[in-house]
Design a protein around this motif. Structure first.
Motif, PDB file in Angstrom:
ATOM      1  N   VAL A   1     -28.121   5.485  28.078  1.00  0.00           N
ATOM      2  CA  VAL A   1     -29.627   4.946  28.312  1.00  0.00           C
ATOM      3  C   VAL A   1     -30.354   6.008  28.067  1.00  0.00           C
ATOM      4  O   VAL A   1     -31.403   6.220  27.306  1.00  0.00           O
ATOM      5  CB  VAL A   1     -29.673   4.407  29.576  1.00  0.00           C
ATOM      6  N   THR A   2     -29.947   7.654  28.404  1.00  0.00           N
ATOM      7  CA  THR A   2     -30.670   8.586  28.036  1.00  0.00           C
ATOM      8  C   THR A   2     -30.868   8.565  26.732  1.00  0.00           C
ATOM      9  O   THR A   2     -31.818   9.285  26.211  1.00  0.00           O
ATOM     10  CB  THR A   2     -30.131   9.827  28.866  1.00  0.00           C
ATOM     11  N   ARG A   3     -29.705   8.409  26.046  1.00  0.00           N
ATOM     12  CA  ARG A   3     -30.113   8.727  24.455  1.00  0.00           C
ATOM     13  C   ARG A   3     -30.288   7.520  23.626  1.00  0.00           C
ATOM     14  O   ARG A   3     -29.642   7.180  22.863  1.00  0.00           O
ATOM     15  CB  ARG A   3     -28.757   9.291  23.933  1.00  0.00           C
ATOM     16  N   ASP A   4     -31.304   6.558  24.203  1.00  0.00           N
ATOM     17  CA  ASP A   4     -31.554   5.294  23.927  1.00  0.00           C
ATOM     18  C   ASP A   4     -32.037   5.159  22.393  1.00  0.00           C
ATOM     19  O   ASP A   4     -32.011   4.083  21.630  1.00  0.00           O
ATOM     20  CB  ASP A   4     -32.632   4.722  24.799  1.00  0.00           C
ATOM     21  N   ASP A   5     -32.515   6.342  21.772  1.00  0.00           N
ATOM     22  CA  ASP A   5     -32.831   6.395  20.234  1.00  0.00           C
ATOM     23  C   ASP A   5     -31.864   6.211  19.368  1.00  0.00           C
ATOM     24  O   ASP A   5     -32.095   5.885  18.235  1.00  0.00           O
ATOM     25  CB  ASP A   5     -33.793   7.396  20.195  1.00  0.00           C
ATOM     26  N   ILE A   6     -30.786   6.222  19.935  1.00  0.00           N
ATOM     27  CA  ILE A   6     -29.431   6.475  18.961  1.00  0.00           C
ATOM     28  C   ILE A   6     -28.392   5.592  19.507  1.00  0.00           C
ATOM     29  O   ILE A   6     -27.192   5.585  19.100  1.00  0.00           O
ATOM     30  CB  ILE A   6     -28.935   8.029  18.645  1.00  0.00           C
ATOM     31  N   HIS A   7     -28.734   4.700  20.321  1.00  0.00           N
ATOM     32  CA  HIS A   7     -27.545   3.700  20.896  1.00  0.00           C
ATOM     33  C   HIS A   7     -28.141   2.292  21.084  1.00  0.00           C
ATOM     34  O   HIS A   7     -29.209   2.065  21.409  1.00  0.00           O
ATOM     35  CB  HIS A   7     -26.881   4.208  22.297  1.00  0.00           C
ATOM     36  N   GLN A   8     -27.079   1.393  20.755  1.00  0.00           N
ATOM     37  CA  GLN A   8     -27.310  -0.094  20.826  1.00  0.00           C
ATOM     38  C   GLN A   8     -26.078  -0.820  20.847  1.00  0.00           C
ATOM     39  O   GLN A   8     -25.023  -0.657  19.870  1.00  0.00           O
ATOM     40  CB  GLN A   8     -28.161  -0.433  19.628  1.00  0.00           C
ATOM     41  N   VAL A   9     -26.050  -1.813  21.716  1.00  0.00           N
ATOM     42  CA  VAL A   9     -24.806  -2.695  22.079  1.00  0.00           C
ATOM     43  C   VAL A   9     -24.831  -3.993  20.935  1.00  0.00           C
ATOM     44  O   VAL A   9     -26.067  -4.399  20.809  1.00  0.00           O
ATOM     45  CB  VAL A   9     -24.692  -3.074  23.289  1.00  0.00           C
ATOM     46  N   PHE A  10     -23.843  -4.333  20.427  1.00  0.00           N
ATOM     47  CA  PHE A  10     -23.970  -5.350  19.373  1.00  0.00           C
ATOM     48  C   PHE A  10     -22.698  -6.414  19.945  1.00  0.00           C
ATOM     49  O   PHE A  10     -21.802  -5.869  20.365  1.00  0.00           O
ATOM     50  CB  PHE A  10     -23.767  -5.221  17.980  1.00  0.00           C
ATOM     51  N   PHE A  11     -22.588  -7.651  19.668  1.00  0.00           N
ATOM     52  CA  PHE A  11     -21.583  -8.371  19.917  1.00  0.00           C
ATOM     53  C   PHE A  11     -20.989  -9.152  18.721  1.00  0.00           C
ATOM     54  O   PHE A  11     -21.793  -9.392  17.882  1.00  0.00           O
ATOM     55  CB  PHE A  11     -22.003  -9.559  21.076  1.00  0.00           C
ATOM     56  N   ALA A  12     -19.929  -9.397  18.904  1.00  0.00           N
ATOM     57  CA  ALA A  12     -19.080 -10.037  17.799  1.00  0.00           C
ATOM     58  C   ALA A  12     -18.123 -11.145  18.581  1.00  0.00           C
ATOM     59  O   ALA A  12     -17.560 -10.753  19.520  1.00  0.00           O
ATOM     60  CB  ALA A  12     -18.524  -9.362  16.777  1.00  0.00           C
ATOM     61  N   THR A  13     -17.586 -12.139  17.672  1.00  0.00           N
ATOM     62  CA  THR A  13     -16.550 -13.132  18.482  1.00  0.00           C
ATOM     63  C   THR A  13     -15.468 -13.299  17.386  1.00  0.00           C
ATOM     64  O   THR A  13     -15.875 -13.476  16.188  1.00  0.00           O
ATOM     65  CB  THR A  13     -17.134 -14.282  19.003  1.00  0.00           C
ATOM     66  N   THR A  14     -14.449 -13.546  17.574  1.00  0.00           N
ATOM     67  CA  THR A  14     -13.321 -14.183  16.753  1.00  0.00           C
ATOM     68  C   THR A  14     -12.767 -15.432  17.499  1.00  0.00           C
ATOM     69  O   THR A  14     -12.188 -15.348  18.693  1.00  0.00           O
ATOM     70  CB  THR A  14     -12.352 -13.212  16.600  1.00  0.00           C
ATOM     71  N   PRO A  15     -12.960 -16.541  16.872  1.00  0.00           N
ATOM     72  CA  PRO A  15     -13.602 -16.866  15.447  1.00  0.00           C
ATOM     73  C   PRO A  15     -15.267 -16.569  15.659  1.00  0.00           C
ATOM     74  O   PRO A  15     -15.847 -16.727  16.723  1.00  0.00           O
ATOM     75  CB  PRO A  15     -13.285 -18.328  15.305  1.00  0.00           C
TER      76      PRO A  15
END
Length: 213
Positions: free
Chosen positions: A109-123
């Motif tokens: 969070v402190t380094r918010d300018d270079i971090h982001q969560v993404f989601f993926a699923t299988t299938p």
């Protein structure tokens, strides 16, 4: 006299070396190097406010937790099955520790300018059965679009599938071209950078509070 001078020089050198050893800082382990992680799903009430939502904890609401530990360099779930209910919304919180046992999720969070969560699923088709909203805020109440905290709403039931929660460490400037709508972008690995976390576990969306298999 010559022997005495040599002795004094040696003593001074030894003391100087010891002082340098004592004063040199111990290298710190980077707190983005995660040793353990926990994902916590807490049922919340979603309340519409114009073009956005407010979220409030449900008294006695459902809580699901999946914990990950490092095995052979990989974070693996201790118990990998989570079930959530159709039509409900859950606050999803990440808790993590580095390899020294220090809590580390706030580093992202402190380094918010270079971090982001993404989601993926299988299938891959299962990604359409829920929606996600980033919930991290700074001291001024502005959304930071990181994903240490967020809100997941279940839209449809599903069979058991594999959920991926991926924390990307983006190269400087890359995040400026990424929006909150990219949380489920199938090409998120094309956003230049590296991966700090790739948490994979079984997910199951059920009808109501029951755990139907």
């Amino acid at each position: 006299m010559k022997k005495t001078s040599i002795f004094l020089l040696a003593a001074v050198a030894t003391l100087t070396f010891q002082a340098c050893q004592k004063d040199d800082p111990v290298p710190e382990t980077d707190q983005e190097e995660v040793g353990t992680a926990t994902l916590i799903f807490t049922e919340v009430h979603r309340e519409a406010h114009g073009d956005h939502f407010h979220y409030h904890d449900e008294e006695g609401g459902q809580v699901e937790t999946v914990e990950f530990t490092t095995v052979n360099g990989q974070l693996v779930p201790q118990e990998g099955h989570v079930h959530l209910s159709k039509g409900k919304t859950y606050r999803l919180d990440l808790q993590s520790t580095d390899f020294l046992g220090r809590r580390s999720e706030q580093t992202f969070v402190t380094r918010d300018d270079i971090h982001q969560v993404f989601f993926a699923t299988t299938p891959a088709s299962e990604i359409s059965k829920f929606r996600y909203e980033y919930g991290d805020e700074n001291a001024a109440g502005q959304n930071l679009q990181v994903g240490v905290t967020g809100y997941l709403t279940v839209l449809e039931t599903s069979n058991t599938f594999v959920m991926r929660y991926v924390m990307r460490h983006l190269n400087p400037g890359v995040k400026a071209n990424i929006t909150a709508a990219d949380w489920n972008n199938p090409n998120f690995l094309n956003f230049a950078g590296a991966t700090d976390l790739d948490l994979r576990f079984e997910m199951h969306f059920v009808d109501g509070a029951g755990h139907g298999h």
